[in-house]
Design an enzyme around this catalytic site. Structure first.
Site: not given
Ligand code: SAH
Ligand code: SF4
Length: 363
Positions: A94, A107, A114, A118, A121, A161-162, A214-216, A292, A335
């Site tokens: 996508e 984007c 991926c 995570c 995600c 993807g990463e 991406s820390l979280h 999200n 995202c």
């Molecule tokens: N794989 C990479 C880039 C794609 S994700 C990464 O993880 O950084 C892009 C961003 O969206 C990342 O910061 C990811 O953590 C965040 N993200 C993933 N799932 C999400 C969700 N359900 N709600 C909000 N942000 C999310």
């Molecule tokens: Fe992959 Fe980024 Fe989603 Fe983690 S947040 S599963 S690294 S796309």
């Protein structure tokens, strides 16, 4: 894509020149076509200064790599999402276009699925399908630009993807976006979950792209749960690599933090995060992304007031923070919502299948 097939946006300037020279075309033709596809950002079919027979021959020799399966819009048409079948094996990916009054952001996805897993995600929940090629990444930008009256001036590698787990293709795409489309490095953001070796490689590259990490979570115990890769590259190592990136002159940095209700959004967690990141300020700041919700993750998004309070607490702790507005949530375009295994197109009243005769059966 089939092994050995060069796609339209996978071909280099040299490959295009060789192809045209092999057909007995004068040397300026290659420059003309390259200029049309990249500097002018026009579809091949619209390069009317190139004769129709040659355009057709080129179209066959350099096919597009992505077939649209579905397109949907949100935010009064300002956000568009495409689901593509990538050539050959039909892996699905996508792309999201976000239009603003005078510019647009795309984007892009770098992998179908991926492998990082995570937990919050949607892409992570779906698992890994395959890497995309550089041409498939560049084509996402080209196709989005063709649909956008606004000039695409920003690229974020925040789709499926990463990026740093598919390093070579990601970097080749960055170079083409920069050298071909003329998008400046600081307007190209590569987002990583913390693939430390990739972050180090990135620091040594010639183009100072913006890095988003991406820390979280402010500590390893929680981050281990949310981001499985943390068990391999814990926070201290990720932050050290981020520091190296910053030190490589002129680089910019941001941290992403998905705000998850009752999980990582407490005031004490903001304080802990501020303590860890203070050393980076003002060269780095935190983007708070309200979670999200995805089908495979039970926790809710943080309420807006809690997000605002978290941001304020970070600022008081000496760390810049902004709350990111989420585009396209109702079409699953925001995202972390990108997943081709469910929610195809989202809100049915605003989404329409793209009829290109290349729809994959059964999906
Ligand atoms: N794989 C990479 C880039 C794609 S994700 C990464 O993880 O950084 C892009 C961003 O969206 C990342 O910061 C990811 O953590 C965040 N993200 C993933 N799932 C999400 C969700 N359900 N709600 C909000 N942000 C999310
Ligand atoms: Fe992959 Fe980024 Fe989603 Fe983690 S947040 S599963 S690294 S796309």
């Amino acid at each position: 894509m089939n092994e050995g097939t060069v796609t339209r946006y996978g071909a280099s300037a040299g490959e295009l020149a060789d192809l045209l020279a092999g057909w007995g075309e004068p040397a300026y033709r290659a420059r003309q076509v390259w200029d049309g596809l990249y500097r002018q950002r026009r579809p091949l079919e619209e390069l009317t200064d190139v004769g129709l027979p040659l355009r057709s021959r080129l179209g066959e020799a350099l096919p597009l790599g992505l077939a649209p399966l579905h397109a949907s819009t949100a935010d009064d048409g300002e956000t568009l999402k495409w689901l593509w079948a990538a050539g050959g094996d039909g892996a699905s990916v996508e792309t999201v276009l976000m239009r603003y009054p005078n510019r647009a952001t795309v984007c892009v996805s770098t992998q179908a699925g991926c492998a990082m897993g995570c937990t919050f995600c949607a892409t992570g929940q779906a698992g890994f399908e395959r890497h995309l090629s550089a041409g498939e990444v560049v084509e996402q930008v080209a196709r989005a630009q063709h649909a956008s009256p606004q000039r695409v001036g920003n690229i974020v590698f925040m789709g499926m993807g990463e990026p740093l787990a598919n390093y070579d293709a990601t970097w080749a795409a960055v170079e083409r976006l920069h050298d071909g489309f003329g998008i400046s490095a600081r307007h190209i953001t590569v987002s990583t979950v913390g693939v430390v070796p990739g972050m180090r490689r990135l620091a040594a590259e010639r183009l100072p792209v913006t890095l988003a990490v991406s820390l979280h979570a402010p500590d390893d115990a929680l981050r281990d749960e949310l981001v499985p890769l943390n068990r391999r590259y814990p926070l201290a190592e990720v932050l050290a690599a981020a520091r190296e990136y910053l030190a490589a002159s002129g680089r910019r940095l941001s941290f992403e933090y998905a705000m998850i209700g009752g999980v990582n959004d407490a005031p004490a967690q903001a304080d802990a995060l501020a303590r860890r990141l203070r050393g980076f300020s003002p060269a780095a700041h935190v983007n708070l992304i309200p979670l999200n919700p995805t089908p495979g993750f039970g926790a809710p998004a943080s309420p807006p007031r809690r997000v605002a309070a978290f941001a304020e607490r970070l600022r008081q702790g000496g760390v810049g923070a902004t709350v990111r507005r989420n585009r396209g949530t109702e079409i699953d375009a925001a995202c972390g919502q990108l997943s081709t295994r469910h929610g195809l197109g989202g809100n049915s009243s605003r989404s329409a299948p793209v009829t290109m005769g290349q729809r994959r059966g059964g999906s």
